[in-house]
Design a protein around this motif. Structure first.
Motif, short mmCIF file in Angstrom:
data_model
loop_
_atom_site.label_atom_id
_atom_site.label_comp_id
_atom_site.label_asym_id
_atom_site.label_seq_id
_atom_site.Cartn_x
_atom_site.Cartn_y
_atom_site.Cartn_z
N ASP A 127 10.96 0.10 9.78
CA ASP A 127 11.13 -0.51 8.42
C ASP A 127 9.65 -0.87 7.50
OD1 ASP A 127 10.27 -2.43 10.47
OD2 ASP A 127 11.67 -3.92 9.26
N LYS A 128 8.56 -1.13 8.27
CA LYS A 128 7.23 -1.47 7.81
C LYS A 128 6.26 -0.92 8.59
CE LYS A 128 6.75 -6.26 9.12
NZ LYS A 128 7.88 -6.18 10.12
N VAL B 184 -3.39 -2.33 -3.31
CA VAL B 184 -2.43 -1.19 -3.31
C VAL B 184 -2.20 -0.29 -2.29
CG1 VAL B 184 -2.13 -1.35 -5.72
CG2 VAL B 184 -4.00 -0.03 -4.68
N TRP B 185 -3.26 -0.04 -1.51
CA TRP B 185 -3.24 1.11 -0.39
C TRP B 185 -2.42 0.44 0.65
CZ3 TRP B 185 -4.43 6.24 0.74
CH2 TRP B 185 -4.45 6.78 -0.27
N SER B 186 -2.54 -0.94 1.18
CA SER B 186 -1.71 -1.42 2.37
C SER B 186 -0.38 -1.51 1.84
CB SER B 186 -2.33 -2.49 2.81
OG SER B 186 -2.50 -3.68 1.69
N GLU B 187 0.17 -1.87 0.47
CA GLU B 187 1.27 -1.84 -0.05
C GLU B 187 1.94 -0.67 -0.12
OE1 GLU B 187 -0.20 -5.61 -2.72
OE2 GLU B 187 0.70 -3.66 -3.72
N SER B 188 1.18 0.30 -0.61
CA SER B 188 2.09 1.82 -1.16
C SER B 188 1.78 2.97 -0.24
CB SER B 188 1.51 2.10 -2.54
OG SER B 188 1.87 0.70 -3.20
N SER B 189 0.59 3.28 0.53
CA SER B 189 0.30 4.56 0.80
C SER B 189 1.16 4.96 2.02
CB SER B 189 -0.95 4.64 1.34
OG SER B 189 -1.25 5.75 1.92
#
Ligand SMILES: [Zn+2]
Length: 825
Positions: A283-284, A353-358
């Motif tokens: 899930d994450k 943003v990279w840890s949130e989105s990539s």
């Protein structure tokens, strides 16, 4: 005066005559003479033929990254399998790094002219003023007995001269020792790999790709692949297994194609434990190396080394990234038959943003592509952050997009996520369905963008999506610089290839799926193509043939127009005539008949709307002669009864743009309801320039609109309606966007773009312009207060107030490329 009028009239007549007699072009004729004939290797159905073959190359590579000197060296052993029916006297090997050699600069995309004032980086692109020692040093080529093999380098390719022919069905094992200086990504235009140096912490991120000498493709249609690497056209590669050992500074993390074989000797105990957790986390993402740990790593500068070992099965290429700056996160993505690991590597400059989105974007792409094409077959899928450009390799991609001062605009974030999804999608096209990118850029970019867009629609509905309308600005652009999609990759302009090789094929496939073939049948055919050609080398004809073979729809007219010409769709609804059938009692009244006939013939000619009401037509009994020898007779009164009181509409449509398409007609009725009729493209078979068609409607029509849902990228919608409507003028659009001249004047000025060129923004009354580098000016149209669009091709200009310590910033975006700049005056 009389004479003058006669003269004018004769011109009108002759021009009408000319328009109606445009030369027949055979738009529905088969394209068989434009594509290769089927044979035993490639069948007429579009499937690989019974004698289809392809070569194979396995690689064992030991490479060392030298951080102090920014060089990489390697010893590689290639086992090459000659599965062709031919004996080979020589082999060709690709040496792509040689493209950056001084003497090969004519291959480079040196763009623009010398100007009075230009920035240094742009000048470096043009002149290669710094004589960087780019290109390979080949140390040896030897056979398994250690005997030297003769070779000859021709620019980006090397000919290996065999002492005896490599016979059909045999294999050859030989070794190459090599090294090269890794290029600084900022020094060359279109750098897909190389290093990026971060002066703040004195560290480097290495993106290592097209780095080892690789076998060129030898196949049934080309023989040896013989197009040199010129940068825009990418790669044609053989499949094989890879066994790669990479030695790097001991504090580096390596992200790579393949399965990591020695996790326990390169990862700490904690990292291994976190990896075990990540393998269960669906899930994450789980942080394998946290931002704090990466910051601490940045301060290490160890001289010790570590060797990372990777295996990759059945891939056509191998790439990796290495740095001590990397933050690393990973999560599991369960697919139908196995679980793949989605992972991201990024420097702290990519946060937050990279840890949130990539990794989430990787997961989304893996899931949707697996559903829409075929299941992702590989164990890992990695996204590595870079400053700009997205570039794809098997299992790993380098993706541009970083926040500025920790912040990213929605538009920039949409672009970054779109890039990650797109580059992950390249695992299918061309990494597995392995078309020749150097010949046909559209085959991988177009098919990949088509499914990437579906991923964005499904998983990111909040962002704008490509649709047929998106290609209109390009299609209505300057035809003198436009090329058909079926143009070899390197022969398209840098300003055009995004629209031509990405967007136009995508829109073409969207039209086929949504409006011409139908979704279910099209999806089956698309999957059929992908499955037929996975781990193989398809050509355009194989795709064209499969899509027809699996749908039973003759698409030659579509291929001919959309792929082989630069014609555009522009249909004009030239006329709509409205009739009703006169009452039965009037039939015998000859006088009325004649009057009605005259009225009917004139109907619509001078009418621009339905205000005058319908013209009455009279139906007379069918005379006996009309039946000839038939003994049976139709029941005329019964037929007439069916027509009484109904509305008969005769519409005339002109093909102005040249491209034929189905004709979609929307009937807007006076009672407020709507109805759509679609005529197939085949209505244009006998007259490619004008058609007339009659419809019977119960209800009264108040308006008729062609292509109401913009399915066919009609470039001029002003001529699509009856009664004609005035479109909102550019001035109204401008007013609606609330961009005042005063606001725009805050954007006006010169911007220095990171890539080393300048963009000038200026205003002429209420028209706004941007001029990028030395390309011609482009008018930009406001979509919001800060976002503007170039209509001629798919590009946007976004203004970002206070991008860099209060300065006005600009983001130029085109396709998956983005350029950031700061206002300098
Ligand atoms: Zn791409």
């Amino acid at each position: 005066m009389q004479r003058f009028i006669t003269f004018l009239f004769s011109i009108l007549i002759s021009s009408t005559f000319y328009a109606q007699n445009q030369q027949y072009q055979g738009k529905f004729e088969p394209i068989d003479n434009m594509i290769p004939q089927p044979n035993v290797y490639r069948s007429a159905s579009g499937a690989p033929g019974k004698a289809y073959w392809q070569q194979r190359a396995n690689y064992k590579i030991k490479a060392q990254l030298d951080e102090k000197n920014n060089t990489i060296s390697g010893d590689e052993t290639i086992t090459y399998y000659n599965n062709s029916p031919d004996n080979l006297n020589y082999l060709w090997i690709q040496l792509e790094q040689n493209v950056n050699k001084k003497e090969n600069e004519d291959f480079g995309y040196a763009f623009g002219n010398v100007r009075d004032s230009m920035n240094t980086r742009h000048m470096q692109f043009l002149t290669r003023a710094i004589d960087f020692p780019a290109g390979y040093t080949i140390k040896y080529i030897k056979d398994t007995n250690g005997k030297s093999i003769r070779s000859l380098v021709n620019n980006t390719m090397m000919k290996v001269l065999l002492s005896k022919p490599l016979k059909s069905g045999e294999s050859l094992t030989f070794s190459i020792g090599w090294s090269y200086h890794i290029t600084d990504r900022s020094m060359y235009l279109l750098s897909r790999e190389g290093y990026e140096y971060f002066p703040e912490d004195d560290n480097t991120v290495y993106l290592i790709a097209h780095w080892f000498p690789r076998m060129a493709v030898y196949n049934d249609t080309e023989g040896w692949q013989n197009k040199q690497f010129q940068k825009l056209g990418e790669f044609a590669l053989e499949f094989g297994d890879y066994d790669v050992e990479i030695t790097v500074p001991a504090d580096h993390l390596v992200a790579s194609t393949g399965d990591l074989k020695n996790e326990s000797s390169v990862l700490t105990k904690t990292q291994q434990q976190r990896m075990a957790m990540a393998r269960k986390s669906t899930d994450k993402p789980v942080m394998i190396v946290t931002p704090e740990e990466a910051r601490a790593n940045e301060k290490n500068k160890t001289t010790k080394t570590k060797t990372w070992k990777f295996n990759a099965k059945n891939v056509r290429d191998f790439a990796f990234a290495s740095s001590r700056k990397f933050i690393w996160d990973a999560q599991a993505v369960p697919l139908e038959t196995h679980t793949a690991m989605a992972m991201s590597f990024y420097p702290k400059e990519g946060l937050p943003v990279w840890s949130e989105s990539s990794t989430l974007a990787v997961k989304n792409a893996l899931e949707v592509f697996s559903k829409e094409v075929f299941e992702y077959p590989y164990p890992v899928c990695i996204s590595v952050n870079t400053s700009n450009i997205g570039m794809e390799f098997p299992m790993i991609s380098f993706n541009g997009g970083r926040p500025v001062n920790g912040k990213m605009t929605d538009n920039a974030k949409a672009g970054m996520i779109g890039t990650i999804v797109h580059e992950v999608g390249h695992n299918w096209f061309p990494m597995i369905v392995s078309s020749d990118e150097r010949q046909w850029m559209w085959m991988d970019e177009g098919l990949n963008t088509f499914i990437s867009q579906r991923t964005m629609e499904e998983r990111y509905p909040e962002y704008p999506h490509t649709q047929p309308k998106s290609i209109v600005p390009f299609m209505s652009g300057d035809k003198s610089i436009m090329r058909p999609i079926m143009t070899t990759s390197d022969n398209d302009l840098l300003s055009q290839f995004g629209a031509n090789y990405y967007l136009k094929p995508t829109v073409g496939l969207q039209m086929l799926r949504n409006s011409i073939v139908g979704k279910e049948l099209f999806d089956q055919a698309f999957k059929e193509y992908a499955n037929r050609w996975k781990y193989k080398h398809p050509n355009p004809a194989d795709l064209f043939r499969t899509l027809e073979d699996a749908t039973a729809v003759d698409l030659d007219w579509f291929y001919r127009g959309w792929f082989f010409t630069t014609d555009n769709v522009d249909m004009e609804l030239t006329n709509v005539k409205w009739f009703t059938v006169a009452n039965e009692e009037n039939i015998e009244n000859r006088n009325n008949v004649t009057q009605a006939k005259i009225k009917a013939e004139n109907a619509g000619e001078n009418t621009s709307d339905f205000a005058g009401g319908p013209e009455s037509i009279t139906m007379v009994p069918t005379p006996d002669q009309a039946y000839g020898q038939f003994l049976s007779r139709m029941d005329d009164p019964e037929i007439r009864k069916q027509l009484y009181g109904k509305n008969i509409y005769e519409i005339t449509v002109k093909n102005v743009g040249g491209l034929i398409m189905p004709v979609t007609i929307e009937w807007q009725y006076t009672d407020g309801t709507n109805e759509i009729d679609t005529l197939p493209a085949e209505v244009w078979r006998t007259n490619e320039y004008e058609i007339t068609k009659t419809f019977i409607k119960e209800k009264q029509v108040k308006k008729v609109v062609l292509d109401p849902n913009f399915e066919f990228a009609d470039t001029d919608t002003k001529n699509n309606s009856f009664p004609k409507v005035e479109e909102t003028s550019d001035f109204d659009t401008f007013k609606n966007s609330q961009v005042t001249n005063e606001l725009f004047d805050t954007y006006v000025g010169t911007y220095r773009i990171d890539e080393g060129f300048e963009a000038k923004v200026y205003r002429n009354k209420t028209e706004f312009y941007v001029k990028v580098a030395s390309s011609p000016e482009d008018r930009i149209y406001p979509e919001s207060k800060t976002l503007f669009r170039v209509k001629e091709f798919d590009a946007t200009v976004e203004f970002v107030p206070s991008i860099d310590g209060g300065k006005m910033g600009i983001i130029l975006a085109r396709g998956d490329e983005r350029y950031k700049g700061v206002k300098i005056d």
